[in-house]
Design an enzyme around this catalytic site. Structure first.
Site, PDB file in Angstrom:
ATOM      1  CB  SER A  74      57.158  57.627  34.304  1.00  0.00           C
ATOM      2  OG  SER A  74      55.815  56.842  34.940  1.00  0.00           O
ATOM      3  CE  LYS A  76      52.480  54.654  44.345  1.00  0.00           C
ATOM      4  NZ  LYS A  76      51.306  54.471  43.798  1.00  0.00           N
ATOM      5  CG  ASN A  78      51.701  59.536  42.962  1.00  0.00           C
ATOM      6  OD1 ASN A  78      51.349  60.858  43.381  1.00  0.00           O
ATOM      7  ND2 ASN A  78      50.833  59.040  41.847  1.00  0.00           N
ATOM      8  CG  ASP A 113      48.119  56.664  42.753  1.00  0.00           C
ATOM      9  OD1 ASP A 113      48.362  55.707  42.091  1.00  0.00           O
ATOM     10  OD2 ASP A 113      48.844  57.685  43.356  1.00  0.00           O
ATOM     11  N   GLY A 119      45.781  49.980  47.977  1.00  0.00           N
ATOM     12  CA  GLY A 119      46.480  51.164  47.503  1.00  0.00           C
ATOM     13  C   GLY A 119      45.594  52.027  46.442  1.00  0.00           C
ATOM     14  CG  MET A 124      46.258  43.022  36.337  1.00  0.00           C
ATOM     15  SD  MET A 124      46.953  44.359  37.774  1.00  0.00           S
ATOM     16  CE  MET A 124      48.490  43.315  38.311  1.00  0.00           C
ATOM     17  CB  VAL A 174      41.991  50.865  38.836  1.00  0.00           C
ATOM     18  CG1 VAL A 174      41.073  51.740  39.890  1.00  0.00           C
ATOM     19  CG2 VAL A 174      41.902  49.586  39.733  1.00  0.00           C
ATOM     20  CE1 TYR A 177      48.975  49.685  33.704  1.00  0.00           C
ATOM     21  CE2 TYR A 177      47.765  50.377  35.522  1.00  0.00           C
ATOM     22  CZ  TYR A 177      49.139  49.770  34.829  1.00  0.00           C
ATOM     23  OH  TYR A 177      50.317  49.869  35.629  1.00  0.00           O
ATOM     24  N   GLY A 233      41.063  52.161  33.014  1.00  0.00           N
ATOM     25  CA  GLY A 233      42.038  52.507  33.695  1.00  0.00           C
ATOM     26  C   GLY A 233      43.146  53.080  33.186  1.00  0.00           C
TER      27      GLY A 233
HETATM   28  P1  NAD Z   1      46.842  46.258  46.245  1.00  0.00           P
HETATM   29  O1  NAD Z   1      47.543  45.018  46.270  1.00  0.00           O
HETATM   30  O2  NAD Z   1      47.043  47.300  47.206  1.00  0.00           O
HETATM   31  O3  NAD Z   1      45.289  46.016  46.640  1.00  0.00           O
HETATM   32  C1  NAD Z   1      44.617  44.797  45.965  1.00  0.00           C
HETATM   33  C2  NAD Z   1      42.941  44.880  46.051  1.00  0.00           C
HETATM   34  O4  NAD Z   1      42.460  43.918  45.119  1.00  0.00           O
HETATM   35  C3  NAD Z   1      42.574  44.399  47.621  1.00  0.00           C
HETATM   36  O5  NAD Z   1      41.572  45.390  47.926  1.00  0.00           O
HETATM   37  C4  NAD Z   1      42.241  42.987  47.587  1.00  0.00           C
HETATM   38  O6  NAD Z   1      41.252  42.771  48.474  1.00  0.00           O
HETATM   39  C5  NAD Z   1      41.498  42.875  46.188  1.00  0.00           C
HETATM   40  N1  NAD Z   1      41.799  41.620  45.556  1.00  0.00           N
HETATM   41  C6  NAD Z   1      42.774  40.788  45.101  1.00  0.00           C
HETATM   42  N2  NAD Z   1      42.430  39.831  44.817  1.00  0.00           N
HETATM   43  C7  NAD Z   1      41.066  39.700  44.764  1.00  0.00           C
HETATM   44  C8  NAD Z   1      40.123  38.755  44.277  1.00  0.00           C
HETATM   45  N3  NAD Z   1      40.470  37.641  43.920  1.00  0.00           N
HETATM   46  N4  NAD Z   1      38.690  38.986  44.640  1.00  0.00           N
HETATM   47  C9  NAD Z   1      38.364  40.166  45.207  1.00  0.00           C
HETATM   48  N5  NAD Z   1      39.379  41.068  45.313  1.00  0.00           N
HETATM   49  C10 NAD Z   1      40.805  40.996  45.405  1.00  0.00           C
HETATM   50  O7  NAD Z   1      46.907  46.679  44.983  1.00  0.00           O
HETATM   51  P2  NAD Z   1      46.476  48.247  44.168  1.00  0.00           P
HETATM   52  O8  NAD Z   1      47.968  48.893  44.129  1.00  0.00           O
HETATM   53  O9  NAD Z   1      45.537  48.909  44.910  1.00  0.00           O
HETATM   54  O10 NAD Z   1      46.071  47.950  42.707  1.00  0.00           O
HETATM   55  C11 NAD Z   1      44.855  47.283  42.252  1.00  0.00           C
HETATM   56  C12 NAD Z   1      44.853  47.458  40.749  1.00  0.00           C
HETATM   57  O11 NAD Z   1      44.823  48.764  40.272  1.00  0.00           O
HETATM   58  C13 NAD Z   1      45.843  46.751  39.912  1.00  0.00           C
HETATM   59  O12 NAD Z   1      45.323  46.041  38.826  1.00  0.00           O
HETATM   60  C14 NAD Z   1      46.776  47.946  39.618  1.00  0.00           C
HETATM   61  O13 NAD Z   1      47.363  47.847  38.382  1.00  0.00           O
HETATM   62  C15 NAD Z   1      45.700  48.978  39.289  1.00  0.00           C
HETATM   63  N6  NAD Z   1      46.003  50.477  39.434  1.00  0.00           N
HETATM   64  C16 NAD Z   1      45.746  51.103  38.286  1.00  0.00           C
HETATM   65  C17 NAD Z   1      46.037  52.526  38.429  1.00  0.00           C
HETATM   66  C18 NAD Z   1      45.674  53.230  37.471  1.00  0.00           C
HETATM   67  O14 NAD Z   1      46.180  54.461  37.375  1.00  0.00           O
HETATM   68  N7  NAD Z   1      44.651  53.168  36.378  1.00  0.00           N
HETATM   69  C19 NAD Z   1      46.807  52.913  39.634  1.00  0.00           C
HETATM   70  C20 NAD Z   1      47.165  52.066  40.666  1.00  0.00           C
HETATM   71  C21 NAD Z   1      46.609  51.098  40.529  1.00  0.00           C
END
Ligand code: NAD
Length: 287
Positions: free
Chosen positions: A22, A71, A92, A107, A134, A209, A233, A235, A256
């Site tokens: 950032s 957050k 955020n 987001d 999230g 990821m 999402v 990235y 993402g």
């Molecule tokens: P989080 O921990 O709040 O949520 C995780 C989610 O993944 C839940 O719905 C959980 O049930 C699911 N999950 C985890 N393991 C799983 C599996 N083996 N099978 C099925 N579902 C599974 O995480 P978050 O903050 O929501 O982040 C999720 C992803 O989004 C991460 O990869 C993060 O890097 C990415 N992200 C990207 C952006 C962006 O701007 N591109 C923004 C925020 C988060």
């Protein structure tokens, strides 16, 4: 960058923040537009959240981004929060408007903004959304507020399930015109049916990821069809297995990284009123 007595400070609060891009992203844009602003990252833990928000006021920061784990914790110390932030309990971006601290969550704006950059409006669309954490909650509330027709959330019956039920109820109340449902991700027939009736399929889980890179929640690629838009999402990696498989089936895809930078662009717009050059920032800072 010429820092002087008039330079306005902005920053990122949360922990850890040392890896964050950032500062590079915002300072690049301040320089590009010739804005007398500077952006730093501040490592702040839960114990110091109140002090950190007080410091934003004391030092008259123009704004601040908020990352994990703060957050939700910043919300009681702000003067107002956006409807999306209220619905999902997440901020955020804090904008200092003449001493009033206003909280937003960008987001989801990153998600709809990235689609819009590619000429796709979320309004009127039916979305199958994998995940209820999230990122998924932020996407669901923004898509619903921007007029999505229906959001079909699929999640495993894991620790997120009960919170997802409560979250989706709140989102439904905030955007009653949008139909929202929650189904079990392990019900592959329901998932197939949902995708078949959707305009967009979005992965908002951690699958794809590290250490789950090389995995995709859509193992049966006959669920793809060329008219389906597929977004992820995740990235890192920029192109996940989901997106590779979807592309191979002729689907249009959005990654993402675009969403990540669009989310920064939404914050930048809130801070400055200006448009961030998203493609240029992706290349200069993230690739
Ligand atoms: P989080 O921990 O709040 O949520 C995780 C989610 O993944 C839940 O719905 C959980 O049930 C699911 N999950 C985890 N393991 C799983 C599996 N083996 N099978 C099925 N579902 C599974 O995480 P978050 O903050 O929501 O982040 C999720 C992803 O989004 C991460 O990869 C993060 O890097 C990415 N992200 C990207 C952006 C962006 O701007 N591109 C923004 C925020 C988060």
């Amino acid at each position: 960058m010429n820092i002087d007595g008039h330079t306005r400070l902005l920053g990122l609060i949360g922990t850890p923040v040392g890896h964050s891009k950032s500062p590079a992203m915002y300072n690049y844009c301040f320089e590009k537009y010739g804005l007398n602003c500077a952006y730093l990252a501040f490592d702040v833990d839960m114990e110091h959240v109140e002090d950190a928000v007080a410091a934003i006021r004391t030092f008259n920061l123009q704004g601040a981004n908020v990352t994990m784990p703060l957050k939700n914790a910043v919300i009681p110390y702000l003067d107002e929060v956006s409807p999306a932030s209220l619905a999902i309990g997440s901020v955020n971006t804090i904008v200092n408007r003449g001493g009033r601290l206003c909280g937003y969550v960008t987001d989801g704006m990153g998600y709809t903004g990235e689609l819009r950059r590619g000429g796709v409006e979320i309004a009127g669309k039916t979305v199958t959304l994998l995940g209820a954490g999230g990122a998924a909650s932020a996407i669901a509330i923004e898509a619903a507020l921007e007029g999505a027709k229906e959001i079909r959330v699929f999640n495993k019956r894991d620790a997120f399930w009960d919170r997802a039920l409560a979250n989706l109820k709140t989102i439904g109340e905030a955007a009653p015109a949008c139909k929202i449902s929650l189904s079990d991700l392990d019900d592959s027939e329901a998932l197939r049916e949902s995708i078949a009736g959707s305009d967009i399929l979005t992965n908002a889980t951690r699958v794809g990821m590290k250490p789950m890179d090389g995995e995709s929640l859509i193992t049966d690629t006959t669920m793809f069809r060329p008219e389906l838009i597929v977004t992820d999402v995740v990235y890192d990696p920029e192109e996940t297995k989901l997106l590779r498989d979807a592309k191979a089936a002729g689907c249009r895809t959005f990654d993402g990284l675009g969403m990540l930078v669009e989310q920064g662009a939404a914050s930048f717009k809130l801070y400055t009123g200006l448009d961030m050059p998203v493609g240029e920032v992706c290349d200069a800072i993230y690739r």
